[in-house]
Design an enzyme around this catalytic site. Sequence first.
Site, PDB file in Angstrom:
ATOM      1  N   TYR A 181      58.786   6.113 -15.131  1.00  0.00           N
ATOM      2  CA  TYR A 181      57.736   7.130 -15.040  1.00  0.00           C
ATOM      3  C   TYR A 181      58.201   8.275 -14.156  1.00  0.00           C
ATOM      4  O   TYR A 181      58.512   8.083 -12.989  1.00  0.00           O
ATOM      5  CB  TYR A 181      56.481   6.480 -14.480  1.00  0.00           C
ATOM      6  CG  TYR A 181      55.208   7.272 -14.600  1.00  0.00           C
ATOM      7  CD1 TYR A 181      54.289   6.992 -15.605  1.00  0.00           C
ATOM      8  CD2 TYR A 181      54.911   8.279 -13.695  1.00  0.00           C
ATOM      9  CE1 TYR A 181      53.098   7.695 -15.702  1.00  0.00           C
ATOM     10  CE2 TYR A 181      53.727   8.993 -13.784  1.00  0.00           C
ATOM     11  CZ  TYR A 181      52.819   8.699 -14.795  1.00  0.00           C
ATOM     12  OH  TYR A 181      51.640   9.406 -14.886  1.00  0.00           O
ATOM     13  N   SER A 182      58.258   9.456 -14.698  1.00  0.00           N
ATOM     14  CA  SER A 182      58.715  10.625 -13.943  1.00  0.00           C
ATOM     15  C   SER A 182      57.797  11.806 -14.216  1.00  0.00           C
ATOM     16  O   SER A 182      57.668  12.265 -15.363  1.00  0.00           O
ATOM     17  CB  SER A 182      60.153  10.990 -14.332  1.00  0.00           C
ATOM     18  OG  SER A 182      60.546  12.210 -13.728  1.00  0.00           O
ATOM     19  N   ASN A 183      57.180  12.313 -13.175  1.00  0.00           N
ATOM     20  CA  ASN A 183      56.310  13.483 -13.324  1.00  0.00           C
ATOM     21  C   ASN A 183      57.052  14.684 -13.878  1.00  0.00           C
ATOM     22  O   ASN A 183      56.474  15.537 -14.560  1.00  0.00           O
ATOM     23  CB  ASN A 183      55.682  13.829 -11.972  1.00  0.00           C
ATOM     24  CG  ASN A 183      54.657  12.805 -11.531  1.00  0.00           C
ATOM     25  OD1 ASN A 183      53.708  12.518 -12.237  1.00  0.00           O
ATOM     26  ND2 ASN A 183      54.872  12.224 -10.359  1.00  0.00           N
ATOM     27  N   SER A 206      47.030  12.325 -13.012  1.00  0.00           N
ATOM     28  CA  SER A 206      47.928  12.094 -14.149  1.00  0.00           C
ATOM     29  C   SER A 206      47.228  11.961 -15.490  1.00  0.00           C
ATOM     30  O   SER A 206      47.901  11.916 -16.527  1.00  0.00           O
ATOM     31  CB  SER A 206      48.786  10.863 -13.885  1.00  0.00           C
ATOM     32  OG  SER A 206      49.793  11.162 -12.949  1.00  0.00           O
ATOM     33  N   GLY A 230      44.510   8.425 -13.674  1.00  0.00           N
ATOM     34  CA  GLY A 230      45.272   9.322 -12.815  1.00  0.00           C
ATOM     35  C   GLY A 230      44.787   9.306 -11.390  1.00  0.00           C
ATOM     36  O   GLY A 230      43.752   8.724 -11.080  1.00  0.00           O
TER      37      GLY A 230
END
Length: 397
Positions: free
Chosen positions: A200-202, A94, A346
Amino acid sequence: MTKSLRGTKNGILRRVGITALGVTLLAGVAAPTAAAGQHRPELQRAAQEFVDAGFGGMQLRVRDERGEWTGSAGVRELGGTAKPPTNGHFRVGSTTKNFTATLVLQLVAEGRIGLDTPVAGFLPQFGLDRRITVRMLLQHTSGLFNHTGQYYPDGTVTPGIPWSGQEWVDKRFHTYRPEELVRLSVAKPLLFEPGASWSYSNTNYVVARLLVEKLTGHSFAIELDRRIVRPLKLRDTLSPNAWPGMPKPYAHAYYRYENAGQWKTVDVTHQNPSWISSAGDMISTTKDLQTYFSALQSGKLLPATLLAEMRKTHPQSESLYGYYGLGQFTQDLGPGCVGTVLNHNGGLNGYGSLMYSTPDGSKTLTASITGGDAASDPAQAFPAALNKLLKTVFCGE
């Protein structure tokens, strides 16, 4: 930001969303490589903490008023004795989001789109809610379902694409299209009204990727290379798309998981990262991450107004890493330290990465952590090891 770097696809802690870390306890630590003849035993000890916690290996790079120091701990490959290379390539997970946010903000700086402009009109094929803006994507306030699975405060989970366990191991070379990931997300209801909360959303950063491609007419990888990689001479940084390879040199990464009541460990150095796309697919080195993050924070990539926007955090985004702004966290380390540090860490199955800088870019910490086959869960010890490292680098302890 991964139990052998396994965990929630949302994060080193589920609450954060950067894939949890977990790995192997390996005996022994290699001697550091000290830049300019420096001897920094306190940094080597801090790296050792991660190996003692159960991680397979670590590369660490610190730049401060004493110069630049590099070192490593653990092993390069299970069954061997060689240490991880201090110039080794790794998957940054991330941490990729910070690069993606910078690309989008460069387009904002050029007037191609506004920070508070709705994105649906630029990507009409997805039926995005027309209230979702560029800012909401970068700050995780869009309400979009996370395509890697949504974790709720009550402990329930709505699955997304497979990213863990035997199902992911079997599909780790499968190719996903970014459009496929976004469509999976928009087929689910919004978690909340756009802008009303934080989660939090990818998927936010996959939409951001497609927005970059729409606005420029070029692939994300080409724009990354043109705008960041080549100007900063980041010779070891790339967006691999669906390529499962790893440039040499590198330390091997391992994923430990349970299946049918038995624990298994598999080498996942080679894997297809298209399932995470521009939310976490990049490959880099500690040197390149240091060069990039220092350049960003010192104003070499964005105008001061947009750098300030990047640092405006959301009050509901508190985590182990501080509070979330636009593609990065802002963290106050407390009394006796340098004050505020910026970061975006990440993780990916088998990998973890750390990227920290002071606001002026003068003091930096970058690192790679690789998974192994320890029976213990290093994710439990990770926060304490990270805290000790941060205090050592930024607080002089």
